[in-house]
Design an enzyme around this catalytic site. Structure first.
Site, PDB file in Angstrom:
ATOM      1  N   LYS A  11      27.553  17.458   2.909  1.00  0.00           N
ATOM      2  CA  LYS A  11      26.401  17.267   2.044  1.00  0.00           C
ATOM      3  C   LYS A  11      25.123  18.180   2.368  1.00  0.00           C
ATOM      4  O   LYS A  11      25.211  18.585   3.498  1.00  0.00           O
ATOM      5  CB  LYS A  11      26.225  15.609   2.032  1.00  0.00           C
ATOM      6  CG  LYS A  11      27.274  15.002   1.420  1.00  0.00           C
ATOM      7  CD  LYS A  11      26.712  13.409   1.424  1.00  0.00           C
ATOM      8  CE  LYS A  11      27.935  12.406   0.710  1.00  0.00           C
ATOM      9  NZ  LYS A  11      27.609  11.176   0.743  1.00  0.00           N
ATOM     10  N   TYR A  51      29.727  11.263  -9.180  1.00  0.00           N
ATOM     11  CA  TYR A  51      29.322   9.940  -8.789  1.00  0.00           C
ATOM     12  C   TYR A  51      29.184   8.929  -9.956  1.00  0.00           C
ATOM     13  O   TYR A  51      28.566   8.030  -9.973  1.00  0.00           O
ATOM     14  CB  TYR A  51      28.092  10.127  -8.016  1.00  0.00           C
ATOM     15  CG  TYR A  51      28.165  10.578  -6.636  1.00  0.00           C
ATOM     16  CD1 TYR A  51      29.036   9.552  -5.673  1.00  0.00           C
ATOM     17  CD2 TYR A  51      27.515  11.498  -6.022  1.00  0.00           C
ATOM     18  CE1 TYR A  51      29.491  10.261  -4.341  1.00  0.00           C
ATOM     19  CE2 TYR A  51      27.799  11.947  -4.697  1.00  0.00           C
ATOM     20  CZ  TYR A  51      28.651  11.212  -3.896  1.00  0.00           C
ATOM     21  OH  TYR A  51      28.995  11.581  -2.594  1.00  0.00           O
ATOM     22  N   ASN A 114      24.217  10.944   4.156  1.00  0.00           N
ATOM     23  CA  ASN A 114      25.105  10.612   5.572  1.00  0.00           C
ATOM     24  C   ASN A 114      26.322  11.765   5.561  1.00  0.00           C
ATOM     25  O   ASN A 114      27.488  11.334   5.942  1.00  0.00           O
ATOM     26  CB  ASN A 114      25.842   9.360   4.979  1.00  0.00           C
ATOM     27  CG  ASN A 114      26.713   9.391   3.570  1.00  0.00           C
ATOM     28  OD1 ASN A 114      26.699  10.103   3.027  1.00  0.00           O
ATOM     29  ND2 ASN A 114      27.051   8.023   3.098  1.00  0.00           N
ATOM     30  N   HIS A 117      31.338  13.351   2.265  1.00  0.00           N
ATOM     31  CA  HIS A 117      31.749  12.527   1.435  1.00  0.00           C
ATOM     32  C   HIS A 117      33.440  12.774   1.540  1.00  0.00           C
ATOM     33  O   HIS A 117      33.809  13.879   2.032  1.00  0.00           O
ATOM     34  CB  HIS A 117      31.782  13.237  -0.359  1.00  0.00           C
ATOM     35  CG  HIS A 117      32.827  12.630  -1.057  1.00  0.00           C
ATOM     36  ND1 HIS A 117      32.478  11.383  -1.622  1.00  0.00           N
ATOM     37  CD2 HIS A 117      33.924  13.154  -1.348  1.00  0.00           C
ATOM     38  CE1 HIS A 117      33.711  11.184  -2.473  1.00  0.00           C
ATOM     39  NE2 HIS A 117      34.623  12.355  -2.294  1.00  0.00           N
ATOM     40  N   GLU A 128      39.426  14.536  -7.797  1.00  0.00           N
ATOM     41  CA  GLU A 128      38.283  15.293  -7.116  1.00  0.00           C
ATOM     42  C   GLU A 128      38.626  16.667  -6.867  1.00  0.00           C
ATOM     43  O   GLU A 128      37.932  17.603  -6.894  1.00  0.00           O
ATOM     44  CB  GLU A 128      37.840  14.468  -5.928  1.00  0.00           C
ATOM     45  CG  GLU A 128      37.246  13.124  -6.222  1.00  0.00           C
ATOM     46  CD  GLU A 128      36.842  12.222  -4.730  1.00  0.00           C
ATOM     47  OE1 GLU A 128      36.523  10.930  -5.277  1.00  0.00           O
ATOM     48  OE2 GLU A 128      37.286  12.709  -3.777  1.00  0.00           O
TER      49      GLU A 128
HETATM   50  P1  ADP Z   1      31.401   6.358   0.827  1.00  0.00           P
HETATM   51  O1  ADP Z   1      30.809   7.607   0.607  1.00  0.00           O
HETATM   52  O2  ADP Z   1      31.270   6.019   2.072  1.00  0.00           O
HETATM   53  O3  ADP Z   1      32.697   6.221   0.006  1.00  0.00           O
HETATM   54  P2  ADP Z   1      30.115   4.964  -1.480  1.00  0.00           P
HETATM   55  O4  ADP Z   1      31.234   5.684  -2.372  1.00  0.00           O
HETATM   56  O5  ADP Z   1      29.984   3.422  -1.649  1.00  0.00           O
HETATM   57  O6  ADP Z   1      30.314   5.371  -0.144  1.00  0.00           O
HETATM   58  O7  ADP Z   1      28.750   5.601  -1.850  1.00  0.00           O
HETATM   59  C1  ADP Z   1      28.771   7.145  -2.057  1.00  0.00           C
HETATM   60  C2  ADP Z   1      27.419   7.508  -1.848  1.00  0.00           C
HETATM   61  O8  ADP Z   1      26.186   6.927  -2.261  1.00  0.00           O
HETATM   62  C3  ADP Z   1      27.421   7.418  -0.232  1.00  0.00           C
HETATM   63  O9  ADP Z   1      28.161   8.203   0.646  1.00  0.00           O
HETATM   64  C4  ADP Z   1      25.999   7.470   0.157  1.00  0.00           C
HETATM   65  O10 ADP Z   1      25.489   8.904   0.090  1.00  0.00           O
HETATM   66  C5  ADP Z   1      25.225   6.923  -1.181  1.00  0.00           C
HETATM   67  N1  ADP Z   1      24.981   5.643  -1.057  1.00  0.00           N
HETATM   68  C6  ADP Z   1      25.968   4.444  -0.876  1.00  0.00           C
HETATM   69  N2  ADP Z   1      25.063   3.113  -0.830  1.00  0.00           N
HETATM   70  C7  ADP Z   1      23.915   3.634  -0.863  1.00  0.00           C
HETATM   71  C8  ADP Z   1      22.707   2.844  -0.591  1.00  0.00           C
HETATM   72  N3  ADP Z   1      22.606   1.453  -0.438  1.00  0.00           N
HETATM   73  N4  ADP Z   1      21.437   3.494  -0.664  1.00  0.00           N
HETATM   74  C9  ADP Z   1      21.298   4.795  -0.721  1.00  0.00           C
HETATM   75  N5  ADP Z   1      22.451   5.673  -1.030  1.00  0.00           N
HETATM   76  C10 ADP Z   1      23.519   4.835  -0.999  1.00  0.00           C
HETATM   77 MG    MG Z   2      33.199   6.692  -2.042  1.00  0.00          MG
END
Ligand code: ADP
Ligand code: MG
Length: 140
Positions: A11, A51, A114, A117, A128
């Site tokens: 990212k 997303y 973070n 992905h 994807e």
């Molecule tokens: P993951 O990437 O671990 O699969 P999710 O699919 O739940 O997590 O969420 C997609 C992305 O959205 C996350 O990687 C993060 O970048 C963002 N995200 C998820 N939850 C939050 C939150 N509570 N606040 C801000 N950004 C979030």
């Molecule tokens: Mg996810």
């Protein structure tokens, strides 16, 4: 155990800090081969569609802004049990909850920024991968 493919994104927070090589080293040291990779600037439409499952969440707008804030590296990783292995290696979504040694524990800036992905199922991995790569670009 079966050889699988999963989809990964390095990212913008990570490309901005020049962490592509360090993250790729972790993939390779953990049995995941990078069989396709390209650095791209995601469009807003790309990010919103990618997303789309999170469109109703309060963080959606910020997440899209973040994903278009700089280059990303989209990748296909291949290895035994690649989907689950990569999710383990990534660590929890919120780096505050991520286990020691995981990519997000090592590098993530926040729950949003973070660093990586990774697909959450083999079915989503196939969708994807097809969204970003043509079949001829995957060289296993
Ligand atoms: P993951 O990437 O671990 O699969 P999710 O699919 O739940 O997590 O969420 C997609 C992305 O959205 C996350 O990687 C993060 O970048 C963002 N995200 C998820 N939850 C939050 C939150 N509570 N606040 C801000 N950004 C979030
Ligand atoms: Mg996810």
């Amino acid at each position: 155990m079966a050889i699988e493919r999963t989809f990964s994104i390095i990212k913008p927070d990570a490309t901005r800090r020049n962490l592509t090589g360090k993250i790729n080293t972790l993939f390779e040291e953990n049995g995941l081969s990078i069989i396709a990779q390209k650095r791209i600037q995601m469009s807003r439409a790309h990010a919103e569609s990618f997303y789309g499952v999170h469109a109703a969440r309060p963080f959606f707008k910020d997440l899209v802004e973040f994903m278009v804030s700089g280059p990303v590296v989209v990748q296909v990783l291949e290895g035994e049990n690649a989907v689950a292995k990569n999710r383990d290696l990534m660590g929890a979504t919120n780096p505050a909850n991520a286990a020691e040694g995981t990519i997000r524990k090592l590098f993530a800036e926040s729950i949003e920024a973070n660093s990586v992905h990774g697909s959450d199922s083999a079915e989503n991995a196939a969708i994807e991968i097809a969204y970003f790569f043509a079949g001829l670009e995957l060289v296993g």
